[in-house]
Design a protein around this motif. Structure first.
Motif, PDB file in Angstrom:
ATOM      1  N   SER A   1      -5.798  40.862 -63.921  1.00 39.76           N
ATOM      2  CA  SER A   1      -7.112  41.503 -64.000  1.00 39.76           C
ATOM      3  C   SER A   1      -6.985  43.015 -64.095  1.00 39.76           C
ATOM      4  O   SER A   1      -7.757  43.678 -64.794  1.00 39.76           O
ATOM      5  CB  SER A   1      -7.967  41.122 -62.788  1.00 39.76           C
ATOM      6  N   HIS A   2      -5.980  43.586 -63.404  1.00 39.34           N
ATOM      7  CA  HIS A   2      -5.814  45.036 -63.404  1.00 39.34           C
ATOM      8  C   HIS A   2      -5.328  45.550 -64.759  1.00 39.34           C
ATOM      9  O   HIS A   2      -5.723  46.625 -65.200  1.00 39.34           O
ATOM     10  CB  HIS A   2      -4.823  45.449 -62.309  1.00 39.34           C
ATOM     11  N   ARG A   3      -4.466  44.781 -65.423  1.00 39.76           N
ATOM     12  CA  ARG A   3      -3.875  45.250 -66.669  1.00 39.76           C
ATOM     13  C   ARG A   3      -4.626  44.783 -67.910  1.00 39.76           C
ATOM     14  O   ARG A   3      -4.641  45.494 -68.908  1.00 39.76           O
ATOM     15  CB  ARG A   3      -2.411  44.799 -66.749  1.00 39.76           C
TER      16      ARG A   3
ATOM     17  N   PHE B   1      -4.717  63.459 -53.187  1.00 41.49           N
ATOM     18  CA  PHE B   1      -5.563  62.554 -53.962  1.00 41.49           C
ATOM     19  C   PHE B   1      -6.803  62.211 -53.146  1.00 41.49           C
ATOM     20  O   PHE B   1      -6.838  62.381 -51.925  1.00 41.49           O
ATOM     21  CB  PHE B   1      -4.814  61.271 -54.311  1.00 41.49           C
ATOM     22  N   ILE B   2      -7.813  61.726 -53.846  1.00 38.61           N
ATOM     23  CA  ILE B   2      -9.049  61.269 -53.216  1.00 38.61           C
ATOM     24  C   ILE B   2      -9.209  59.786 -53.520  1.00 38.61           C
ATOM     25  O   ILE B   2      -9.332  59.388 -54.681  1.00 38.61           O
ATOM     26  CB  ILE B   2     -10.273  62.044 -53.733  1.00 38.61           C
ATOM     27  N   LEU B   3      -9.183  58.970 -52.487  1.00 34.41           N
ATOM     28  CA  LEU B   3      -9.350  57.521 -52.637  1.00 34.41           C
ATOM     29  C   LEU B   3     -10.834  57.177 -52.608  1.00 34.41           C
ATOM     30  O   LEU B   3     -11.548  57.558 -51.670  1.00 34.41           O
ATOM     31  CB  LEU B   3      -8.617  56.781 -51.523  1.00 34.41           C
ATOM     32  N   VAL B   4     -11.299  56.486 -53.620  1.00 35.00           N
ATOM     33  CA  VAL B   4     -12.725  56.164 -53.728  1.00 35.00           C
ATOM     34  C   VAL B   4     -13.122  55.052 -52.761  1.00 35.00           C
ATOM     35  O   VAL B   4     -14.210  55.061 -52.203  1.00 35.00           O
ATOM     36  CB  VAL B   4     -13.068  55.765 -55.182  1.00 35.00           C
ATOM     37  N   GLY B   5     -12.241  54.109 -52.558  1.00 34.79           N
ATOM     38  CA  GLY B   5     -12.581  52.927 -51.762  1.00 34.79           C
ATOM     39  C   GLY B   5     -12.730  51.752 -52.703  1.00 34.79           C
ATOM     40  O   GLY B   5     -11.768  51.300 -53.312  1.00 34.79           O
ATOM     41  N   ILE B   6     -13.939  51.251 -52.855  1.00 37.57           N
ATOM     42  CA  ILE B   6     -14.234  50.203 -53.833  1.00 37.57           C
ATOM     43  C   ILE B   6     -15.313  50.745 -54.757  1.00 37.57           C
ATOM     44  O   ILE B   6     -16.499  50.740 -54.402  1.00 37.57           O
ATOM     45  CB  ILE B   6     -14.701  48.897 -53.152  1.00 37.57           C
ATOM     46  N   PRO B   7     -14.940  51.255 -55.922  1.00 31.12           N
ATOM     47  CA  PRO B   7     -15.916  51.865 -56.830  1.00 31.12           C
ATOM     48  C   PRO B   7     -16.993  50.874 -57.249  1.00 31.12           C
ATOM     49  O   PRO B   7     -16.702  49.731 -57.604  1.00 31.12           O
ATOM     50  CB  PRO B   7     -15.052  52.289 -58.031  1.00 31.12           C
ATOM     51  N   GLY B   8     -18.238  51.331 -57.168  1.00 29.87           N
ATOM     52  CA  GLY B   8     -19.366  50.475 -57.508  1.00 29.87           C
ATOM     53  C   GLY B   8     -19.979  49.794 -56.298  1.00 29.87           C
ATOM     54  O   GLY B   8     -21.088  49.261 -56.373  1.00 29.87           O
TER      55      GLY B   8
ATOM     56  N   ILE C   1     -13.785  43.079 -66.948  1.00 25.07           N
ATOM     57  CA  ILE C   1     -14.105  42.755 -65.555  1.00 25.07           C
ATOM     58  C   ILE C   1     -14.535  44.028 -64.835  1.00 25.07           C
ATOM     59  O   ILE C   1     -13.892  45.071 -64.977  1.00 25.07           O
ATOM     60  CB  ILE C   1     -12.884  42.134 -64.846  1.00 25.07           C
ATOM     61  N   PRO C   2     -15.626  44.003 -64.063  1.00 21.93           N
ATOM     62  CA  PRO C   2     -16.066  45.208 -63.335  1.00 21.93           C
ATOM     63  C   PRO C   2     -14.952  45.760 -62.450  1.00 21.93           C
ATOM     64  O   PRO C   2     -14.184  44.988 -61.868  1.00 21.93           O
ATOM     65  CB  PRO C   2     -17.238  44.692 -62.488  1.00 21.93           C
ATOM     66  N   PRO C   3     -14.848  47.096 -62.338  1.00 26.33           N
ATOM     67  CA  PRO C   3     -13.763  47.707 -61.549  1.00 26.33           C
ATOM     68  C   PRO C   3     -13.683  47.207 -60.111  1.00 26.33           C
ATOM     69  O   PRO C   3     -12.581  47.054 -59.570  1.00 26.33           O
ATOM     70  CB  PRO C   3     -14.113  49.202 -61.598  1.00 26.33           C
ATOM     71  N   TYR C   4     -14.846  46.958 -59.495  1.00 34.67           N
ATOM     72  CA  TYR C   4     -14.792  46.540 -58.088  1.00 34.67           C
ATOM     73  C   TYR C   4     -14.128  45.176 -57.932  1.00 34.67           C
ATOM     74  O   TYR C   4     -13.556  44.883 -56.871  1.00 34.67           O
ATOM     75  CB  TYR C   4     -16.194  46.548 -57.465  1.00 34.67           C
ATOM     76  N   ILE C   5     -14.175  44.337 -58.975  1.00 31.77           N
ATOM     77  CA  ILE C   5     -13.487  43.046 -58.920  1.00 31.77           C
ATOM     78  C   ILE C   5     -11.978  43.267 -58.874  1.00 31.77           C
ATOM     79  O   ILE C   5     -11.258  42.602 -58.114  1.00 31.77           O
ATOM     80  CB  ILE C   5     -13.867  42.160 -60.117  1.00 31.77           C
ATOM     81  N   HIS C   6     -11.479  44.222 -59.698  1.00 26.94           N
ATOM     82  CA  HIS C   6     -10.050  44.555 -59.676  1.00 26.94           C
ATOM     83  C   HIS C   6      -9.620  44.952 -58.259  1.00 26.94           C
ATOM     84  O   HIS C   6      -8.594  44.494 -57.758  1.00 26.94           O
ATOM     85  CB  HIS C   6      -9.756  45.733 -60.622  1.00 26.94           C
ATOM     86  N   ILE C   7     -10.420  45.833 -57.658  1.00 24.97           N
ATOM     87  CA  ILE C   7     -10.048  46.393 -56.358  1.00 24.97           C
ATOM     88  C   ILE C   7     -10.094  45.315 -55.277  1.00 24.97           C
ATOM     89  O   ILE C   7      -9.190  45.218 -54.436  1.00 24.97           O
ATOM     90  CB  ILE C   7     -10.979  47.566 -55.981  1.00 24.97           C
ATOM     91  N   ILE C   8     -11.146  44.494 -55.296  1.00 21.80           N
ATOM     92  CA  ILE C   8     -11.269  43.434 -54.298  1.00 21.80           C
ATOM     93  C   ILE C   8     -10.112  42.456 -54.411  1.00 21.80           C
ATOM     94  O   ILE C   8      -9.524  42.036 -53.397  1.00 21.80           O
ATOM     95  CB  ILE C   8     -12.624  42.712 -54.447  1.00 21.80           C
ATOM     96  N   LEU C   9      -9.737  42.085 -55.639  1.00 17.86           N
ATOM     97  CA  LEU C   9      -8.602  41.182 -55.836  1.00 17.86           C
ATOM     98  C   LEU C   9      -7.310  41.805 -55.308  1.00 17.86           C
ATOM     99  O   LEU C   9      -6.489  41.131 -54.680  1.00 17.86           O
ATOM    100  CB  LEU C   9      -8.450  40.838 -57.320  1.00 17.86           C
ATOM    101  N   SER C  10      -7.113  43.101 -55.572  1.00 18.06           N
ATOM    102  CA  SER C  10      -5.920  43.790 -55.085  1.00 18.06           C
ATOM    103  C   SER C  10      -5.886  43.825 -53.566  1.00 18.06           C
ATOM    104  O   SER C  10      -4.824  43.638 -52.954  1.00 18.06           O
ATOM    105  CB  SER C  10      -5.871  45.221 -55.644  1.00 18.06           C
TER     106      SER C  10
END
Length: 310
Positions: A260-262, A11-18, A267-276
């Motif tokens: 937020s994830h489900r 897999f390729i992990l993006v990091g924090i998209p956006g 909500i912008p994707p980067y918010i999901h990732i930062i919260l996670s």
């Protein structure tokens, strides 16, 4: 590749998209968090293990929590820093599943330890005369074994269900680590079973533990407010304050991340990732600070150790 299905070897992990242009800033925060996690929790472990007066159930649970926090943060922080610093985004399929197992396993143990600590406070305040006979080393050992087995049994099927997925639409994970639903959503087949089981695990662990913690504290507060003197009520409440701060931080971030994830499609994707990310890194960083500042026995021993060196 994106127009056909396949079974990926990696897999390729993006990091924090956006926020790809902000990776240097992101890595700085992650690195600082990780250093504080290691430094703070190692100090807790050293102080508790070196002080015979702290070899009590509450501090034994705290030392287990500190060890778990180190392992939980280590399951994600080094790989995240590799993504941000060295653009090392590749992770093999099996390594991704292994990281996923460790993340959810240690998260489950974290939640269980908070429940065990709430039970310890309940016995100490509501059944003080029976505390020594109830909170024995045997019971603590059974608690820990039960939590480890529970986490392994619940998380194991998640990996099996993912391994059984026959095809994926892409191998690009829009996340900074191998989060369960982030990987499952890449599948090119029906994922309702995977999603339903993920919900079952979340409600069983986080929902169940939080329910029993709230029940414990409702009985604790009932007992505290019925104490005759104000000083007694204040003393009893102060013994619970660190644990209340810790479990509120963990569960509030967990619930926000989960919802937020489900359900937070707007909500912008980067918010999901930062919260996670914060859900897995902030509580392990704050736990030693909260207990160090709010627990008199630990604070005194840390200050004594620092004064002896200077």
């Amino acid at each position: 590749m994106l127009n056909s299905t396949f079974y990926p070897n990696f897999f390729i992990l993006v990091g924090i998209p956006g926020l790809e242009n902000e990776h240097n800033l992101n890595s700085t925060f992650i690195c600082i968090f990780y250093i504080f996690i290691l430094f703070g929790n190692i100090i807790l472990l050293v102080v508790i293990s070196a002080s015979s007066g702290l070899h009590k159930p509450m501090f034994i649970f705290l030392s287990i929590l500190a060890s778990n926090d180190i392992l939980l943060s280590t399951s994600i922080a080094p790989k995240m820093l590799c993504i941000f610093w060295f653009n090392s985004r590749l992770i093999s399929f099996d390594s991704c599943l292994l990281q996923m197992f460790f993340i959810h396993f240690f998260s489950g143990v974290e939640s269980g330890m908070l429940l065990a600590m709430a039970f310890d406070r309940y016995i100490a305040i509501c059944q003080p005369l029976r505390y020594g006979s109830i909170m024995t080393n045997t019971l603590i050992g059974k608690f820990v074994i039960m939590l480890l087995v529970r986490a392994a049994v619940l998380v194991g099927p998640i990996l099996i269900l993912i391994k059984r997925l026959p095809a994926f639409k892409t191998n690009i994970i829009e996340h900074s680590y191998c989060e369960h639903m982030a990987v499952v959503k890449l599948a090119a087949v029906d994922i309702r079973i995977n999603s339903a089981y993920g919900l079952f695990v979340a409600f069983t662990v986080v929902g169940g533990d939080l329910l029993f913690i709230l029940l414990s504290y409702s009985m604790i507060f009932h007992t505290v407010f019925s104490l005759p003197s104000k000083d007694s009520r204040l003393t009893a409440f102060n013994t619970c304050a660190p644990h209340i701060c810790v479990f509120l931080t963990f569960y509030v971030l967990a619930i926000f991340s989960f919802l937020s994830h489900r359900y937070g499609k707007r909500i912008p994707p980067y918010i999901h990732i930062i919260l996670s990310d914060m859900y897995l890194l902030v509580p392990p960083m704050l736990n030693p600070l909260v207990y160090g500042m709010k627990t008199k026995q630990i604070r005194e021993r840390v200050l004594k150790a620092l004064n002896s060196k200077y």
